[in-house]
Design a protein around this motif. Structure first.
Motif, short mmCIF file in Angstrom:
data_model
loop_
_atom_site.label_atom_id
_atom_site.label_comp_id
_atom_site.label_asym_id
_atom_site.label_seq_id
_atom_site.Cartn_x
_atom_site.Cartn_y
_atom_site.Cartn_z
N VAL A 113 9.77 18.15 59.20
CA VAL A 113 8.91 16.56 59.27
C VAL A 113 9.75 15.21 58.60
N GLY A 114 9.72 16.14 57.33
CA GLY A 114 10.74 15.06 55.95
C GLY A 114 11.78 15.31 56.41
N SER A 115 12.34 16.03 56.94
CA SER A 115 14.38 15.26 57.12
C SER A 115 14.42 14.51 58.32
N LEU A 116 13.45 14.68 59.40
CA LEU A 116 13.52 14.08 60.37
C LEU A 116 12.70 12.81 59.90
N ASN A 163 13.46 13.18 47.94
CA ASN A 163 15.24 14.00 47.85
C ASN A 163 16.16 13.08 48.58
N PRO A 164 16.75 11.81 47.76
CA PRO A 164 17.10 11.56 48.39
C PRO A 164 19.25 11.96 48.80
N LYS A 165 19.16 12.69 48.13
CA LYS A 165 20.90 13.52 49.51
C LYS A 165 20.80 14.87 50.62
N VAL A 166 19.44 13.99 51.03
CA VAL A 166 18.90 14.77 52.37
C VAL A 166 18.80 13.05 53.33
N GLY A 167 18.42 12.04 52.89
CA GLY A 167 19.26 11.40 53.60
C GLY A 167 20.63 10.66 53.45
N LEU A 168 21.33 10.98 51.83
CA LEU A 168 23.13 10.81 51.90
C LEU A 168 23.44 11.53 53.04
N PHE A 169 23.20 12.22 53.26
CA PHE A 169 23.79 13.50 53.97
C PHE A 169 23.61 13.27 54.93
N ILE A 212 4.61 28.68 55.33
CA ILE A 212 5.01 28.53 56.11
C ILE A 212 4.97 27.03 56.83
N ALA A 213 3.90 26.28 55.76
CA ALA A 213 2.87 25.10 56.08
C ALA A 213 4.81 24.09 55.40
N ALA A 214 4.46 24.39 54.61
CA ALA A 214 5.85 23.88 53.63
C ALA A 214 6.88 23.62 54.25
N SER A 215 6.95 24.89 55.47
CA SER A 215 8.45 24.73 55.72
C SER A 215 8.04 24.00 56.49
N LEU A 216 6.87 23.02 57.41
CA LEU A 216 7.11 22.49 58.32
C LEU A 216 7.72 21.52 58.10
N GLY A 217 6.55 20.66 57.29
CA GLY A 217 6.39 19.94 56.35
C GLY A 217 7.89 18.74 55.86
N SER A 218 8.54 20.21 54.92
CA SER A 218 9.67 20.43 55.40
C SER A 218 10.80 19.15 56.07
N GLY A 264 20.03 7.65 68.88
CA GLY A 264 19.38 8.90 70.14
C GLY A 264 19.25 9.99 69.35
N ASN A 265 21.55 10.35 69.74
CA ASN A 265 22.05 11.71 68.88
C ASN A 265 21.58 11.59 67.28
N THR A 266 22.08 9.94 66.43
CA THR A 266 20.84 10.48 65.06
C THR A 266 19.91 11.67 65.08
N LEU A 267 18.93 11.21 65.94
CA LEU A 267 17.44 11.94 65.15
C LEU A 267 17.88 13.46 66.45
N LEU A 268 19.06 13.85 67.09
CA LEU A 268 19.45 14.99 67.70
C LEU A 268 19.50 15.46 66.76
N LEU A 269 20.63 15.72 65.77
CA LEU A 269 21.43 15.51 64.96
C LEU A 269 20.00 16.03 64.02
N GLY A 270 19.05 14.92 63.45
CA GLY A 270 17.81 14.66 62.61
C GLY A 270 17.27 16.46 62.92
N ALA A 271 16.77 16.28 64.31
CA ALA A 271 16.14 17.53 65.17
C ALA A 271 16.88 19.16 64.71
N ILE A 272 18.35 19.06 65.03
CA ILE A 272 18.66 20.59 64.06
C ILE A 272 18.63 20.96 63.15
N ASP A 273 18.87 19.47 63.04
CA ASP A 273 18.91 20.33 60.95
C ASP A 273 17.70 20.90 60.91
N ALA A 274 16.38 19.97 61.38
CA ALA A 274 15.34 20.33 60.44
C ALA A 274 14.72 21.67 61.70
#
Length: 210
Positions: A47-50, A125-131, A39-45, A148-158
């Motif tokens: 954070v990385g996505s954000l 994983n650069p594919k996340v950034g390119l996504f 679960i901790a690894a899931s949360l870390g992932s 703000g909108n890009t961060l919102l999309l990042g929060a949704i993906d995370a």
């Protein structure tokens, strides 16, 4: 952004989340020794996505699109990290067994270690950034709130990604009695280690060809 565009993006995130990747196998690997670490690894992932979303919002990730060399280096770094995780998983599996054939206690992965591994796995994983770089312009309106909108999309993906990975970790935890049978544990240790190493080798090989 409209509710329809947010739902459409969330649906895209669901499709991407359920596609097996390094993060999925990483969470499974940690969940074998301790569900909380998975679960901790899931949360870390998450954070990385954000972090990637923030980088894209600030324009830093544009370097990946403009510089093939930066993209290649980051892919190689990510591949090496996956190989490292695979090798360490294999070594840990070998050490968890004594020479007499009696199973020794499985070393419990720390929550901090799982969280850090999740962040590193996603950040390398650069594919996340390119996504985000490719998808964000399709959903973010030109209304002056790009960051703000890009961060919102990042929060949704995370959120979507972490929820799926948490479910994976919990399912692995519920099946822990079966998963910790000596024969099953040995098989899963080797498979998860092999998959992580193979993903890393594949990433490096593709980077060398590009």
């Amino acid at each position: 952004m409209t509710a329809a565009s947010i739902l459409a993006f969330a649906g895209l995130c669901v499709v991407l989340a359920i596609t097996p990747g390094p993060d999925t196998f990483l969470v499974l690997r940690f969940s074998l020794s301790r569900p909380g670490a998975g679960i901790a690894a899931s949360l870390g992932s998450a954070v990385g996505s954000l972090a990637w979303a923030l980088a894209v919002a600030l324009g830093l990730a544009a370097l990946l699109e403009q510089s093939a060399e930066v993209y290649r280096v980051l892919k190689i770094v990510g591949g090496l990290y996956l190989i490292y995780l695979g090798v360490m998983a294999f070594i840990a599996g070998r050490r968890n067994r004594s020479g007499t054939g009696i199973e020794t206690p499985v070393r419990r992965t720390s929550l901090h270690g799982g969280f850090a591994a999740g962040i590193l796995s996603t950040m390398t994983n650069p594919k996340v950034g390119l996504f985000f770089l490719a998808v964000a312009p399709q959903f973010v309106p030109h209304d002056g709130f790009t960051i703000g909108n890009t961060l919102l999309l990042g929060a949704i993906d995370a959120l979507v990604g972490s929820l799926y990975l948490v479910v994976v970790a919990l399912l692995a935890g519920r099946a822990v009695a079966w998963l910790k049978r000596p024969a099953v544990t040995t098989w899963l240790e080797r498979v998860s280690a092999g998959i992580l190493a193979a993903l890393g080798l594949g990433t490096i090989a593709l980077s060398a060809e590009s």
